[in-house]
Design a protein around this motif. Structure first.
Motif, PDB file in Angstrom:
ATOM      1  N   GLY A   1      -8.699 -32.072  20.058  1.00 51.86           N
ATOM      2  CA  GLY A   1      -8.859 -30.935  19.162  1.00 51.86           C
ATOM      3  C   GLY A   1      -7.893 -29.820  19.504  1.00 51.86           C
ATOM      4  N   VAL A   2      -7.912 -28.752  18.705  1.00 47.39           N
ATOM      5  CA  VAL A   2      -7.167 -27.538  19.043  1.00 47.39           C
ATOM      6  C   VAL A   2      -8.114 -26.355  18.918  1.00 47.39           C
ATOM      7  CG1 VAL A   2      -4.888 -28.400  18.394  1.00 47.39           C
ATOM      8  CG2 VAL A   2      -6.293 -27.253  16.682  1.00 47.39           C
ATOM      9  N   VAL A   3      -7.857 -25.331  19.719  1.00 43.81           N
ATOM     10  CA  VAL A   3      -8.714 -24.158  19.754  1.00 43.81           C
ATOM     11  C   VAL A   3      -7.868 -22.956  20.138  1.00 43.81           C
ATOM     12  CG1 VAL A   3      -9.343 -24.501  22.183  1.00 43.81           C
ATOM     13  CG2 VAL A   3     -10.899 -23.260  20.675  1.00 43.81           C
ATOM     14  N   SER A   4      -8.249 -21.790  19.668  1.00 45.30           N
ATOM     15  CA  SER A   4      -7.571 -20.561  20.074  1.00 45.30           C
ATOM     16  C   SER A   4      -7.890 -20.256  21.535  1.00 45.30           C
ATOM     17  CB  SER A   4      -8.032 -19.398  19.191  1.00 45.30           C
ATOM     18  OG  SER A   4      -7.609 -18.160  19.725  1.00 45.30           O
ATOM     19  N   SER A   5      -6.926 -19.718  22.256  1.00 41.58           N
ATOM     20  CA  SER A   5      -7.125 -19.426  23.676  1.00 41.58           C
ATOM     21  C   SER A   5      -8.247 -18.426  23.913  1.00 41.58           C
ATOM     22  CB  SER A   5      -5.818 -18.902  24.291  1.00 41.58           C
ATOM     23  OG  SER A   5      -5.383 -17.728  23.611  1.00 41.58           O
ATOM     24  N   MET A   6      -8.529 -17.557  22.927  1.00 39.99           N
ATOM     25  CA  MET A   6      -9.591 -16.568  23.134  1.00 39.99           C
ATOM     26  C   MET A   6     -10.966 -17.094  22.722  1.00 39.99           C
ATOM     27  SD  MET A   6      -9.231 -13.736  20.135  1.00 39.99           S
ATOM     28  CE  MET A   6      -7.779 -13.093  20.949  1.00 39.99           C
ATOM     29  N   GLU A   7     -11.002 -18.326  22.209  1.00 39.31           N
ATOM     30  CA  GLU A   7     -12.275 -18.897  21.767  1.00 39.31           C
ATOM     31  C   GLU A   7     -12.728 -20.053  22.642  1.00 39.31           C
ATOM     32  OE1 GLU A   7     -11.643 -17.900  17.011  1.00 39.31           O
ATOM     33  OE2 GLU A   7     -11.477 -19.952  17.739  1.00 39.31           O
ATOM     34  N   VAL A   8     -12.126 -20.176  23.808  1.00 41.49           N
ATOM     35  CA  VAL A   8     -12.491 -21.260  24.716  1.00 41.49           C
ATOM     36  C   VAL A   8     -13.817 -20.913  25.387  1.00 41.49           C
ATOM     37  CG1 VAL A   8     -11.849 -22.558  26.767  1.00 41.49           C
ATOM     38  CG2 VAL A   8     -10.092 -21.878  25.119  1.00 41.49           C
ATOM     39  N   SER A   9     -14.815 -21.746  25.168  1.00 44.57           N
ATOM     40  CA  SER A   9     -16.132 -21.531  25.766  1.00 44.57           C
ATOM     41  C   SER A   9     -16.307 -22.455  26.963  1.00 44.57           C
ATOM     42  CB  SER A   9     -17.236 -21.805  24.738  1.00 44.57           C
ATOM     43  OG  SER A   9     -17.118 -20.949  23.626  1.00 44.57           O
TER      44      SER A   9
ATOM     45  N   HIS B   1     -15.305 -13.240  19.406  1.00 41.92           N
ATOM     46  CA  HIS B   1     -14.791 -12.967  20.748  1.00 41.92           C
ATOM     47  C   HIS B   1     -14.138 -11.598  20.887  1.00 41.92           C
ATOM     48  CE1 HIS B   1     -15.217 -17.303  20.306  1.00 41.92           C
ATOM     49  NE2 HIS B   1     -15.472 -17.322  21.594  1.00 41.92           N
ATOM     50  N   LEU B   2     -13.409 -11.151  19.880  1.00 38.85           N
ATOM     51  CA  LEU B   2     -12.784  -9.828  19.951  1.00 38.85           C
ATOM     52  C   LEU B   2     -13.731  -8.716  19.557  1.00 38.85           C
ATOM     53  CD1 LEU B   2      -9.170 -10.332  18.516  1.00 38.85           C
ATOM     54  CD2 LEU B   2      -9.775  -9.558  20.816  1.00 38.85           C
ATOM     55  N   VAL B   3     -14.561  -8.976  18.561  1.00 37.32           N
ATOM     56  CA  VAL B   3     -15.350  -7.893  17.970  1.00 37.32           C
ATOM     57  C   VAL B   3     -16.541  -7.489  18.841  1.00 37.32           C
ATOM     58  CG1 VAL B   3     -16.921  -9.327  16.573  1.00 37.32           C
ATOM     59  CG2 VAL B   3     -16.255  -7.052  15.773  1.00 37.32           C
TER      60      VAL B   3
ATOM     61  N   LEU C   1     -20.043 -12.466  10.235  1.00 38.52           N
ATOM     62  CA  LEU C   1     -19.015 -13.385  10.728  1.00 38.52           C
ATOM     63  C   LEU C   1     -18.705 -14.411   9.645  1.00 38.52           C
ATOM     64  CD1 LEU C   1     -20.326 -14.011  14.356  1.00 38.52           C
ATOM     65  CD2 LEU C   1     -18.381 -12.589  13.702  1.00 38.52           C
ATOM     66  N   GLY C   2     -17.441 -14.726   9.478  1.00 40.27           N
ATOM     67  CA  GLY C   2     -17.018 -15.718   8.489  1.00 40.27           C
ATOM     68  C   GLY C   2     -15.629 -16.211   8.832  1.00 40.27           C
ATOM     69  N   ASN C   3     -15.080 -17.048   7.974  1.00 40.85           N
ATOM     70  CA  ASN C   3     -13.712 -17.486   8.208  1.00 40.85           C
ATOM     71  C   ASN C   3     -12.740 -16.385   7.795  1.00 40.85           C
ATOM     72  OD1 ASN C   3     -13.333 -17.634   5.371  1.00 40.85           O
ATOM     73  ND2 ASN C   3     -13.969 -19.782   5.324  1.00 40.85           N
TER      74      ASN C   3
ATOM     75  N   LEU D   1      -9.271  -9.165  11.901  1.00 44.43           N
ATOM     76  CA  LEU D   1      -8.575 -10.154  11.081  1.00 44.43           C
ATOM     77  C   LEU D   1      -7.510 -10.880  11.899  1.00 44.43           C
ATOM     78  CD1 LEU D   1      -8.018  -7.536   8.287  1.00 44.43           C
ATOM     79  CD2 LEU D   1      -9.534  -9.489   7.995  1.00 44.43           C
ATOM     80  N   THR D   2      -7.193 -12.088  11.469  1.00 42.56           N
ATOM     81  CA  THR D   2      -6.159 -12.875  12.131  1.00 42.56           C
ATOM     82  C   THR D   2      -5.085 -13.263  11.126  1.00 42.56           C
ATOM     83  OG1 THR D   2      -7.779 -13.779  13.684  1.00 42.56           O
ATOM     84  CG2 THR D   2      -5.692 -14.955  13.474  1.00 42.56           C
ATOM     85  N   GLU D   3      -3.819 -12.988  11.493  1.00 38.44           N
ATOM     86  CA  GLU D   3      -2.658 -13.364  10.670  1.00 38.44           C
ATOM     87  C   GLU D   3      -2.796 -12.912   9.214  1.00 38.44           C
ATOM     88  OE1 GLU D   3       0.213 -14.505  11.612  1.00 38.44           O
ATOM     89  OE2 GLU D   3      -0.373 -14.652  13.712  1.00 38.44           O
ATOM     90  N   VAL D   4      -3.206 -11.652   9.025  1.00 42.89           N
ATOM     91  CA  VAL D   4      -3.295 -11.110   7.665  1.00 42.89           C
ATOM     92  C   VAL D   4      -1.980 -10.412   7.333  1.00 42.89           C
ATOM     93  CG1 VAL D   4      -4.293  -8.914   8.418  1.00 42.89           C
ATOM     94  CG2 VAL D   4      -4.697  -9.719   6.093  1.00 42.89           C
ATOM     95  N   GLN D   5      -1.532 -10.569   6.104  1.00 43.62           N
ATOM     96  CA  GLN D   5      -0.271  -9.968   5.676  1.00 43.62           C
ATOM     97  C   GLN D   5      -0.506  -8.531   5.210  1.00 43.62           C
ATOM     98  OE1 GLN D   5       2.722 -11.479   6.057  1.00 43.62           O
ATOM     99  NE2 GLN D   5       1.504 -13.077   7.060  1.00 43.62           N
ATOM    100  N   PRO D   6       0.407  -7.605   5.543  1.00 45.95           N
ATOM    101  CA  PRO D   6       0.273  -6.224   5.059  1.00 45.95           C
ATOM    102  C   PRO D   6       0.239  -6.182   3.538  1.00 45.95           C
ATOM    103  CG  PRO D   6       1.987  -6.394   6.753  1.00 45.95           C
ATOM    104  CD  PRO D   6       1.605  -7.798   6.385  1.00 45.95           C
TER     105      PRO D   6
END
Length: 285
Positions: free
Chosen positions: A236-244, A101-103, A123-125, A143-148
């Motif tokens: 279920g749960v889903v990210s707000s930017m992945e709602v289709s 969705h972002l890329v 694309l992957g997890n 990336l999502t929630e990656v630590q520096p």
């Protein structure tokens, strides 16, 4: 030592396929096969195992691939540097992302600005995407929630919230303000696998709020979660930017703390100044 043979081996090791390796090198598949056969015969060492469905590295092949990746990674950097003054008329960018969705808009912007650039998207997890970047199988990654960490350059992109996904006929689907997190206590749910970032964020928020949903199914894709919810197997749960858009289900807000995910664009720090990577970061911002 024949560098053409090493380049062919490196391409197969990266792509996991003779066909894709040939396309990567712009040569024929028999030529790739011939180079690797000659390399194996000259040094009397098996580097690849060929099966009906895939190509696998032997132990020796894995060790050699680590070396060739470093060698040709530097060659690719040199080529990118030398072509910088060509205003990105040509080039290839390897992009990894943990969701489309972002890329996709970023790639569209890059192609509109630099139509000669070829983009390879994997694309992957979240774990696979970070691993692709750190191993330099990808030039840039969303990336999502990656630590520096040392050697990794990160640029913030956006935030998203965790939403509940319910069947269209569910009573909660009519609630304009959504639900509270504590309303999911003891509710039957269908969720992504525990390694999913969406699942981890949701689990952490539930743990902090002392909410204990009943997990009926763990699924390995957001599409599977949607199908399970549509079949009324659970919430279920889903990210707000992945709602289709799907008339069978509806995403609703969850009111509570800790339900936000941060999305970032990353590259290796030492490659940050390469022109093509710079251009992608500029367009993303």
């Amino acid at each position: 030592m024949n560098l053409f043979q090493l380049r062919a081996f490196d391409a197969v090791a990266r792509e996991g396929s003779f066909t894709r390796a040939a396309a990567r090198l712009f040569i024929s598949q028999p030529a790739v096969t011939g180079h690797i056969k000659a390399l194996e015969e000259h040094y009397q060492i098996p580097l690849l195992r060929r099966t009906a469905r895939r190509v696998e590295l032997t132990e020796e092949g894995t060790r050699l691939a680590a070396i060739t990746r470093a060698i040709f990674g530097l060659v690719d950097e040199a080529q990118t540097l030398l072509e910088a003054n060509r205003q990105l008329l040509t080039g290839r960018l390897e992009v990894a992302a943990d969701g489309p969705h972002l890329v996709m808009p970023m790639i569209a912007n890059l192609r509109a600005r630099y139509p000669g650039i070829t983009v390879n998207l994997r694309l992957g997890n979240a774990q696979e995407t970070l691993a692709a970047l750190l191993s330099e199988h990808a030039d840039v990654a969303v990336l999502t929630e990656v630590q520096p960490r040392n050697g990794l350059h990160l640029q913030p992109l956006s935030e998203s919230r965790i939403c509940a996904l319910v069947p269209a006929g569910h009573p909660w689907a009519q609630w304009p303000k959504g639900i509270r997190l504590d309303q999911l206590n003891d509710v039957i749910m269908v969720l992504r696998e525990p390694s999913s970032i969406t699942r981890r964020t949701f689990d952490d928020a539930c743990r902090e709020a002392k909410v204990q949903p009943k997990v009926l199914l763990e699924l390995d894709s957001r599409e599977a979660v949607t199908e399970a919810v549509a079949a009324e197997l659970g919430v279920g749960v889903v990210s707000s930017m992945e709602v289709s858009p799907d008339p069978r289900v509806k995403a609703i807000a969850i009111q509570g703390d800790g339900l936000v995910n941060r999305h970032m664009l990353g590259c290796m720090e030492r490659r940050r100044s390469l022109r093509l990577i710079q251009a992608f970061f500029e367009l993303a911002s």
